[in-house]
Design an enzyme around this catalytic site. Structure first.
Site, short mmCIF file in Angstrom:
data_model
loop_
_atom_site.label_atom_id
_atom_site.label_comp_id
_atom_site.label_asym_id
_atom_site.label_seq_id
_atom_site.Cartn_x
_atom_site.Cartn_y
_atom_site.Cartn_z
N ASP A 170 66.26 43.40 -11.23
CA ASP A 170 66.00 44.06 -10.62
C ASP A 170 66.02 45.90 -11.73
O ASP A 170 65.23 46.46 -11.43
CB ASP A 170 65.82 44.70 -9.49
CG ASP A 170 67.81 43.88 -9.25
OD1 ASP A 170 68.43 44.23 -10.50
OD2 ASP A 170 68.12 44.60 -8.03
N ASP A 212 54.32 41.98 -17.35
CA ASP A 212 52.72 42.50 -17.31
C ASP A 212 52.64 43.81 -17.00
O ASP A 212 52.17 44.78 -16.89
CB ASP A 212 52.36 41.26 -15.22
CG ASP A 212 51.82 40.59 -16.20
OD1 ASP A 212 51.53 39.56 -16.77
OD2 ASP A 212 50.53 40.54 -14.84
N ASP A 241 57.60 36.26 -17.23
CA ASP A 241 56.33 36.33 -16.38
C ASP A 241 55.86 37.46 -16.02
O ASP A 241 54.92 38.55 -15.64
CB ASP A 241 56.05 34.88 -15.83
CG ASP A 241 54.53 35.35 -15.31
OD1 ASP A 241 53.54 35.22 -16.19
OD2 ASP A 241 54.36 35.18 -14.04
N LYS A 246 69.92 37.96 -13.46
CA LYS A 246 70.14 38.02 -12.20
C LYS A 246 71.17 36.99 -11.80
O LYS A 246 71.67 36.55 -10.96
CB LYS A 246 68.89 37.79 -11.02
CG LYS A 246 69.38 37.78 -9.42
CD LYS A 246 68.84 39.28 -9.36
CE LYS A 246 69.26 40.14 -7.53
NZ LYS A 246 69.41 41.21 -7.82
N TYR A 265 60.16 27.34 -13.32
CA TYR A 265 58.24 27.10 -13.42
C TYR A 265 58.11 25.19 -13.56
O TYR A 265 57.35 24.11 -13.09
CB TYR A 265 57.70 27.76 -14.93
CG TYR A 265 57.12 28.60 -14.76
CD1 TYR A 265 57.79 29.65 -14.25
CD2 TYR A 265 55.98 28.64 -15.77
CE1 TYR A 265 57.17 31.27 -13.72
CE2 TYR A 265 55.16 30.10 -15.13
CZ TYR A 265 56.03 31.23 -14.45
OH TYR A 265 54.87 32.60 -14.04
C1 IPM Z 1 50.91 34.03 -18.23
C2 IPM Z 1 50.45 33.28 -16.99
C3 IPM Z 1 50.92 31.56 -17.00
C4 IPM Z 1 52.54 31.31 -16.10
C5 IPM Z 1 50.34 31.17 -15.55
C6 IPM Z 1 48.78 31.10 -15.56
C7 IPM Z 1 50.62 29.76 -15.80
O1 IPM Z 1 50.77 34.02 -16.15
O2 IPM Z 1 51.35 33.30 -19.01
O3 IPM Z 1 51.56 35.22 -18.21
O4 IPM Z 1 53.06 32.15 -15.88
O5 IPM Z 1 53.33 31.85 -17.50
MN MN Z 2 51.57 36.07 -16.51
#
Ligand code: IPM
Ligand code: MN
Ligand code: NAD
Length: 354
Positions: free
Chosen positions: A221, A249, A245, A189, A138
């Site tokens: 993975d 999700d 990240d 990884k 990042y």
């Molecule tokens: C998160 C989001 C952010 C990230 C983006 C919007 C920069 O996806 O907070 O998970 O990738 O960290």
């Molecule tokens: Mn995110």
């Protein structure tokens, strides 16, 4: 206590309105706080030409804690990178040194059937993802898009971690594991990437300070697969910025919806920014249907971690549990026999439950 409230863009504004309502309700019962709002992301760009205006950063620095909504909209995707909404968020994390991102994924009993996985796979799930937040690909340089001698364009980013960055996030994760099930799984990884080969070595070294925590390692993975095969095998997961990240999700869907997952982003001294893990959801923004619970639960985390108010935090969490038990669901959580409500009504139900 001064709380900086940064609603941001899209559903960020809608969900934040509800979280602030909840805080104000606690205020009526004596919780003393001062709430100050400031623009961030695309909203700030539209107002001031900058996704993280100086005044917003100043407020964030001065506040005891920050509550953040979400940023982003497709309409900003053609701006130069420093002007894009996401930069507001990344800039805050970096400027405030918020390197430790805690993303708890807990399945509320009432929502086990709302998950896209079988209820028996997710019921009772309680995992914590500890994501490093200020390093990795990042922020690594060099980065960019340039033109090769043959005229072809090339895009590049750099994945890098200094030993000290890995050690400090590993310590946060070991400490967290120590307070929970005493099991830590480090995700990397290392079979392919040197950055994460070093990550693994440093986590193992750090583990010597925590002999009471059972440390294991998993490739990312495989972890993505194991999270949907048998998520209850995990207690605490620690991983880098990008893997964290993506995996968080994924983990959010175990709980029923991404609209349920709160997070805390902390610095060395537990000063923090609190936000739902989801984004600004441009596809549903303005419709009044977004789930505000991740933001409301983020406010609870803020009370617990940064403001020293564990009882108030628990009150919010109990209220959320109560409205779920009563059958209130935003659209993302809908299952047969439940009562679908909008953002506003969900916030009102939590306030009533308080
Ligand atoms: C998160 C989001 C952010 C990230 C983006 C919007 C920069 O996806 O907070 O998970 O990738 O960290
Ligand atoms: Mn995110
Ligand atoms: P997203 O998380 O905004 O949305 C993904 C999907 O989940 C969408 O279908 C959305 O409707 C749904 N969703 C998200 N939150 C919800 C909620 N509270 N209630 C109900 N449904 C919800 O991710 P995206 O669509 O990939 O990104 C949209 C924008 O948000 C982009 O500009 C992205 O950069 C930004 N983003 C910001 C953050 C943040 O501010 N922390 C996080 C992720 C993405």
């Amino acid at each position: 206590m001064k709380i900086a409230v940064l609603p941001g863009d899209g559903i960020g504004k809608e969900i934040m309105t509800q979280a602030v309502r909840v805080l104000r309700r606690l205020g009526e019962d004596g919780l003393r706080m001062e709430i100050e709002e400031a623009p961030v992301g695309g909203t700030a760009y539209d107002l001031a030409g900058d996704p993280l205006p100086e005044a917003t950063l100043k407020l964030a620095r001065e506040a005891d804690a920050i509550l953040f909504g979400a940023v982003g909209d497709w309409k900003y995707d053609t701006l130069s990178r420093p002007k894009r909404p996401e930069q507001g968020l990344l800039g805050l994390r970096k400027a405030l040194n918020l390197f430790a991102n805690l993303r708890p994924a807990q399945v509320y009993e009432e929502l086990a059937s709302a998950s896209s996985l079988r209820p028996d796979v997710v019921a009772g799930l309680d995992i914590l993802i500890v994501r490093e937040l200020t390093g990795d690909i990042y922020f690594g340089t060099p980065r960019g898009i340039s033109t090769l001698p043959n005229g072809e364009r090339e895009g590049y980013n750099t994945m890098r971690y200094a030993e000290s960055e890995v050690r400090r996030i590993a310590r946060v994760a070991f400490e967290a594991a120590r307070k929970r099930g005493k099991r830590l799984c480090s995700v990397d990884k290392a079979n392919v990437l040197e950055t994460t080969e070093l990550w693994r070595q440093v986590v193992i070294e750090t583990g010597k300070e925590f002999p009471d925590v059972d440390l294991s390692h998993m490739y990312v993975d495989n972890c993505a697969m194991q999270l949907v095969r048998n998520p209850k095998q995990f207690d605490v997961i620690v991983t880098g910025n990008m893997f964290g990240d993506i995996l968080s999700d994924e983990a959010s869907m175990l709980t029923g919806s991404i609209g349920m997952l709160p997070s805390a982003s902390l610095d060395e001294h537990n000063k923090g920014m609190y936000e739902p893990i989801h984004g600004s959801a441009p596809d549903i923004a303005g419709k009044g249907v977004a789930n505000p619970l991740a933001t409301i639960l983020s406010a609870a985390m803020m009370l617990r971690y940064s403001l020293g108010k564990p009882e108030e935090a628990e009150r919010i969490e109990r209220a959320v549990r109560k409205v779920l038990r009563e059958g209130y669901r935003t659209r993302d959580l809908e299952t047969p026999g439940t009562r679908v409500v909008g953002t506003e009504e969900m916030g009102a139900a939590v306030v009533a439950a308080l």
